[in-house]
Design an enzyme around this catalytic site. Structure first.
Site, mmCIF file in Angstrom:
data_model
loop_
_atom_site.group_PDB
_atom_site.id
_atom_site.type_symbol
_atom_site.label_atom_id
_atom_site.label_comp_id
_atom_site.label_asym_id
_atom_site.label_seq_id
_atom_site.Cartn_x
_atom_site.Cartn_y
_atom_site.Cartn_z
ATOM 1 N N LYS A 105 87.173 54.331 3.875
ATOM 2 C CA LYS A 105 86.289 53.525 5.144
ATOM 3 C C LYS A 105 87.347 53.344 5.898
ATOM 4 O O LYS A 105 87.357 53.155 7.222
ATOM 5 C CB LYS A 105 85.497 52.340 5.093
ATOM 6 N N LYS A 120 72.888 52.258 13.480
ATOM 7 C CA LYS A 120 72.194 50.772 13.634
ATOM 8 C C LYS A 120 73.292 49.912 14.832
ATOM 9 O O LYS A 120 72.733 49.847 16.390
ATOM 10 C CB LYS A 120 72.644 49.743 12.807
ATOM 11 N N THR A 170 75.033 55.541 8.874
ATOM 12 C CA THR A 170 74.045 54.618 8.723
ATOM 13 C C THR A 170 74.531 53.825 10.027
ATOM 14 O O THR A 170 74.114 52.823 11.037
ATOM 15 C CB THR A 170 72.709 54.823 8.034
ATOM 16 N N LYS A 228 80.907 47.066 6.780
ATOM 17 C CA LYS A 228 79.832 48.196 5.042
ATOM 18 C C LYS A 228 81.065 47.529 4.178
ATOM 19 O O LYS A 228 81.740 47.143 4.119
ATOM 20 C CB LYS A 228 81.057 49.580 5.878
ATOM 21 N N ARG A 229 80.512 49.155 3.268
ATOM 22 C CA ARG A 229 81.359 48.275 1.748
ATOM 23 C C ARG A 229 82.722 48.689 2.008
ATOM 24 O O ARG A 229 83.888 49.356 3.205
ATOM 25 C CB ARG A 229 81.010 49.512 0.308
ATOM 26 N N HIS A 233 74.244 62.951 -1.217
ATOM 27 C CA HIS A 233 75.285 62.028 0.316
ATOM 28 C C HIS A 233 76.651 61.777 -0.195
ATOM 29 O O HIS A 233 77.335 60.953 0.452
ATOM 30 C CB HIS A 233 74.566 60.181 -0.280
HETATM 31 C C1 26W Z 1 76.963 56.862 -9.375
HETATM 32 C C2 26W Z 1 78.063 56.530 -8.539
HETATM 33 C C3 26W Z 1 77.560 56.212 -7.350
HETATM 34 C C4 26W Z 1 76.510 55.802 -6.820
HETATM 35 C C5 26W Z 1 75.946 56.001 -5.689
HETATM 36 C C6 26W Z 1 78.009 57.539 -6.545
HETATM 37 C C7 26W Z 1 77.493 57.134 -5.651
HETATM 38 C C8 26W Z 1 77.050 56.795 -4.813
HETATM 39 C C9 26W Z 1 76.634 57.404 -3.141
HETATM 40 C C10 26W Z 1 76.162 58.825 -2.990
HETATM 41 C C11 26W Z 1 77.498 56.008 -2.717
HETATM 42 C C12 26W Z 1 76.512 56.491 -1.222
HETATM 43 O O1 26W Z 1 75.515 54.985 -0.503
HETATM 44 N N1 26W Z 1 76.800 57.223 -0.224
HETATM 45 C C13 26W Z 1 76.315 57.260 1.214
HETATM 46 O O2 26W Z 1 74.977 57.660 2.067
HETATM 47 C C14 26W Z 1 74.696 57.042 2.664
HETATM 48 C C15 26W Z 1 73.622 57.655 3.047
HETATM 49 O O3 26W Z 1 73.308 58.981 3.661
HETATM 50 C C16 26W Z 1 76.039 57.438 3.739
HETATM 51 O O4 26W Z 1 75.238 57.660 5.705
HETATM 52 C C17 26W Z 1 76.948 57.398 3.231
HETATM 53 O O5 26W Z 1 77.912 58.162 4.228
HETATM 54 C C18 26W Z 1 77.700 57.679 2.112
HETATM 55 O O6 26W Z 1 78.799 57.110 2.063
#
Ligand code: 26W
Length: 821
Positions: A563, A669, A665, A557-558, A366
């Protein structure tokens, strides 16, 4: 005994009197309240229990069907499931919304108000967790045997308040009043081991085997949440694990007569599933996090293998019966864990166990951001999971041996692809492990998948040429259009029928209506109603008045530097300066809405929130811009807030640095709710452009390729600062305390990150084209007919972004599972 539907008090879910009787019965006998002395929460719980009842029989039928057909199952392993509220979604999915609305009206209650009493299940950070929830909805709707596995965090994503413009975090005690959707399963309990040591022994067959002993154990107890598909035919299961102290562990101290110590120990082990880590995109490397990962993986695999073994001998057929999807690397310890179980507990030889493992797992990546790629120190692993460390070493050894045979002499290749990174003090690269142990690895949008193959995982694409695939993300139309935007859903259904709810590409039939003035009028009325509703909520909750006829320009968004909420702020300041100096012409009145949480330890992100609020305050105080520019920061952005905001969006801000947002995403939406996107050629924005047509989207800024070039030639942010007076003015105002007269240096670090620290996210490089693009937005908005036409075409052409399409692709290309009716 065979359970049939006539056993239940509601024989027909459309029969209002029996629904009413069931509701009142729950209130009296499950909640224990006299109907004359109740609050909204009591009614919410009573209703939720009735709805759960209605789901339960269908859920049992679905489970029985899977069993009888010996259907291949997919297990979606995810640290996060960002579900949100479930009441209205469940009512709509089982088709009883109107009936229950009626029942409640008869007792003087309003269903939608009552629904607000539900605490949301915020068991996720953002995109990754919400994607998991959308996929569960689609799996059930498509009648696929799909099961979620995750953690039942006692505290989900923190709630955010804004105090003096700063983010303040509060614990999310979502289980305080209980969770009416779950079934506790105290009998579904597995032992999860930690620490201890590994002993080698030789068996009678002469083979050397390993035993993991003297471990500290925690028990995993199951909680099941039914997941109804649209139409209610299939109800799948989400199983979440809670940590429970192991009896052995307690007994040790009880037997020593140390009662207090025993109870302390109990609390300590139950802390494991206490709280969701609120960090998205920065890896923390904390011991408790690794324990959470192994805890839920171990319990889930034991459960999966128990189900499989109930009617299969041996494990050779596992990949024909079971597919396991790893949602990012967080559950990737499942790979050595399955190897351990097969070898140590069932004596399956290595190469057989390995083939089974690779054929069973697949992994979704992701993010490409280096700081988000999971690495664990070998030392920590050795301490917590010694047997797994040894298995990972063996996996790595065999893999590197194969690579060196296929690419002789390329020592640098070996160093680059090794699971063990020796350059940063012996760390395990979990993404490498996940790739090596999976038969398919997918990215979440075309650009992301391409960059994955050409940048961070380039070597692996050479080694495993058929392993990497793309599956562009999708969103569920049930929650994000049918439920969140009731008025638009009704207008669409009136125009093209209701088939779009399960076949979103049918929205295409709206395209001709974009040229129908009467339809545009109605579409515009729906958007205005949604904006008015949002304005009323903002007034009620924040006591902020916004003009519902102004352009609603939204970035929710976060909060993260990539971003680029800062780019948005720079544009707002520029607009403000133009208004003040009278250089704006007949500028379009705008309300710029921000929302999003910052990771508690992410200083820059928290400062961006403060900047947004300080800018909002300065603008509020200036009579020169009254009625033409307004900035609002909506606190505590979550799934429920998103469902209120997204239907009211007109301009969707998707302005990440090209190459950095894997997919997005929220962009999907908003577009399917009739917003027009202003965005970079990043993530799924590129595919949105392809679907809606380039004349129906505002694209600006450098492409990922152009940024690479720019950086290669030596990117100099000062060049942009010096050559653009409006940019210089905006940055100077932030840097010199125009927005923070009480603390002029407050935002110095933010400006420094742009000018002195190299502007990693190319904010200045894209500022000029962003501001110019925003002028185009104004121009179009001045022509409501032309704007509405494009907005309608966005709805019409975003059907492909349904999570039904995405899940179907997974089912066909990765899991190889058919529907099970
Ligand atoms: C280990 C810490 C950590 C926690 C969560 C690292 C990375 C993450 C996720 C991968 C972050 C995340 O939510 N990524 C998002 O995933 C979405 C679903 O695929 C994408 O639409 C977003 O672009 C992406 O930032």
């Amino acid at each position: 005994m065979t359970v049939t539907s006539d056993i239940y008090e509601i024989s027909n879910p459309k029969d209002i009197p029996s629904l009413r009787r069931a509701l009142v019965n729950r209130l009296i006998y499950s909640i224990g309240k006299d109907p004359v002395e109740t609050n909204e929460r009591d009614w919410f719980f009573a209703l939720a229990y009735v709805v759960r009842d209605l789901l339960t029989l269908r859920w049992m039928e679905s489970m029985r069907r899977y069993y009888l057909q010996d259907a291949k199952r997919v297990y979606y392993l995810s640290m996060e499931f960002l579900i949100g509220r479930s009441l209205v979604n469940s009512l709509l999915n089982i088709g009883c919304y109107n009936e229950f609305k009626q029942v409640l009206e008869d007792v003087g209650l309003n269903l939608d108000e009552l629904a607000e009493a539900e605490e949301e299940a915020a068991l996720g950070n953002g995109g990754l967790g919400r994607l998991a929830a959308c996929y569960l909805d689609s799996l059930a709707t498509l009648q696929l045997p799909g099961f979620g596995y995750g953690i039942r965090y006692e505290f989900g994503m923190f709630s955010q308040s804004i105090e003096d413009g700063y983010q303040v975090e509060h614990p999310d005690n979502w289980l305080r009043y209980g969770n009416p959707w779950e079934f506790a399963r105290p009998d579904v309990l597995y032992r999860v081991q930690f620490r201890g040591r590994v002993v080698e022994y030789r068996e009678s067959d002469g083979e050397v085997r390993y035993r993991w002993i003297d471990t500290e154990d925690v028990m995993a107890m199951a909680y099941d949440i039914p997941v109804p598909g649209y139409g209610g035919e299939t109800v799948n299961n989400l199983r979440l694990w809670a940590a429970k102290a192991s009896r052995d562990f307690e007994l040790k101290y009880f037997n020593e007569g140390n009662y207090i110590k025993a109870v302390e120990q109990k609390t300590r082990s139950e802390n494991l599933s206490k709280v969701l880590y609120p960090d998205d995109t920065t890896q923390m490397g904390r011991q408790l996090r690794l324990k959470q990962e192994y805890f839920f993986v171990s319990a889930s695999l034991q459960d999966i293998l128990k189900t499989y073994s109930a009617d299969h001998r041996g494990f050779a057929a596992l990949p024909q019966e079971v597919a396991v999807q790893l949602n990012d690397t967080h559950p990737s310890i499942a790979i050595p864990e399955l190897m351990r179980i097969l070898m140590d507990e069932y004596r399956v030889p290595w190469h057989e166990a390995w083939n089974i493992t690779v054929q069973t797992f697949s992994y979704t990546n992701h993010t490409l951001l280096p700081e988000a790629l999971e690495v664990w120190s070998v030392r920590l692993f050795e301490e917590l999971l010694p047997r797994h460390l040894h298995i990972i070493y063996e996996i790595n050894y065999r893999f590197l041996k194969e690579v060196s045979e296929r690419f002789p002499g390329d020592l640098d290749l070996i160093r680059r692809v090794s699971v063990v990174d020796e350059e940063h003090g012996s760390r395990l690269r979990m993404s490498h492990l996940a790739i090596i142990g999976s038969h398919k690895v997918n990215g979440v949008a075309e650009l992301h998948s391409r960059l994955m193959k050409t940048t961070i995982f380039r070597d692996f694409d050479r080694i495993f040429p058929d392993r990497f695939v793309n599956i562009t993300n999708g969103i569920t139309p049930r929650r994000w259009l049918n439920q969140a935007n009731r008025d638009l859903a009704a207008l669409i259904t009136e125009s093209i029928g209701s088939g779009w709810v399960t076949d979103l590409e049918r929205l295409r039939e709206l395209a001709p209506l974009a040229d129908d003035a009467a339809f545009r009028e109605r579409f515009r009325a729906v958007k205005l109603a949604n904006k008015t509703r949002l304005a009323a909520l903002i007034d009620k909750r924040l006591a902020i008045r916004i003009d519902q006829t102004s352009l609603f320009d939204v970035q929710v968004k976060r909060i993260h530097e990539y971003k680029r909420q800062l780019l948005n702020v720079l544009h707002v300041i520029t607009r403000y300066n133009r208004l003040r100096s009278g250089k704006s012409g007949d500028i379009v009145p705008r309300t710029v809405i921000f929302g999003g949480k910052a990771a508690p330890g992410y200083h820059a992100a928290k400062l961006i929130i403060k900047l947004i609020n300080d800018v909002a305050k300065a603008i509020d105080r200036d009579p020169a811009v009254d009625g033409v520019l307004k900035v609002v920061f909506v606190p505590d952005y979550n799934v429920s807030r998103a469902m209120e905001i997204i239907p009211a969006v007109e301009l969707s801000e998707q302005i990440s640095t090209a190459g950095m947002e894997a997919s997005g995403t929220g962009n999907m939406k908003m577009a399917v709710n009739g917003a027009i996107t202003i965005g970079t050629l990043d993530g799924a924005n590129i595919e949105i452009r392809e679907h809606v047509g380039e004349e129906n989207i505002f694209i600006f800024g450098h492409t990922a390729g152009q940024l690479e070039e720019l950086r290669r030639d030596g990117y100099d942010p000062w060049r942009y600062y010096r050559s653009n007076d409006e940019l210089k003015l905006a940055l100077d105002m932030i840097a010199t305390g125009y927005f923070s007269p009480d603390e002029p240096d407050r935002f110095k670090s933010l400006v420094d990150s742009l000018l002195r620290d190299g502007d990693k996210f190319a904010v200045l490089a894209d500022y000029g084209s962003y501001v110019a693009c925003q002028e185009e937005v104004d121009r179009l908005y001045r022509d409501p007919e032309a704007w509405t036409r494009k907005a309608i075409l966005n709805v019409a052409h975003c059907g492909w972004f349904s999570s039904d399409r995405a899940v179907r692709e997974y089912a066909e290309r990765i899991w190889d599972i058919p529907t099970c009716r």
